[in-house]
Enzyme design. Sequence first.
Site: not given
Ligand code: AMP
Length: 203
Positions: A13, A88, A128, A134, A145
């Site tokens: 993404k 989400r 990664r 991360r 996740r």
């Molecule tokens: P990402 O970088 O999109 O994979 O997001 C990393 C983490 O941030 C996720 O595992 C959630 O803990 C949190 N997160 C990101 N976007 C959201 C969202 N829209 N709603 C809730 N938690 C989020």
Amino acid sequence: MNILMVAPPGAGKGTQATRLAERYGIEHLASGDLLRHELAAGTTLGAAAKDYVERGDLVPDDLVMRLVLDRALVAAKHGGYVLDGFPRNRQQAEAAYAMTGQDEDLTLDAVVHLAVARDELRRRMLARASAGGRSDDQAAVIDHRLEVYDCQTEPLLDYYRDRGLLLTVDGERPIDEVTEGLFDVLDGVRAARHPADSRHPAR
Ligand code: AMP
């Protein structure tokens, strides 16, 4: 152009959203990056979100919406946005939808779904992690996740399909091919919905 990206973790993404933002002159808003920034800066919001992010759980809706919705409103007034990682879950989707009803500039143009098989997602996230990535890219957190995605985020695909907005692209192809596929479909959306913008060549 206002675009959402709904795809599992590891689907690419962030990479594709960066390219879409550049091509269409819109802002890339990544909820995960915004949250990681708050964590690193040690803000109150970051402190409240930290345990959720580290466990791979969704951060409570009110915290995420505070970070994302105002920025999306501003971006929509300046050409648009590509929102990566938000919504989400159903509640976030409904909040975003309620916002878009307020004004023509806020109307959603497309929801992009990158389809990638589970084994490939795991492989990418573990790669990664070993490249020093991360803190939430560890095997147990990755699996969690993916479960959270299946239960809470994947049902949004039907929500957007029902609204005629869903565009699914095969995300397992090489990165540049995925980008070309996205440009093809989204150039079409732009020509249909924003003909004035289409007269300017895409970047
Ligand atoms: P990402 O970088 O999109 O994979 O997001 C990393 C983490 O941030 C996720 O595992 C959630 O803990 C949190 N997160 C990101 N976007 C959201 C969202 N829209 N709603 C809730 N938690 C989020």
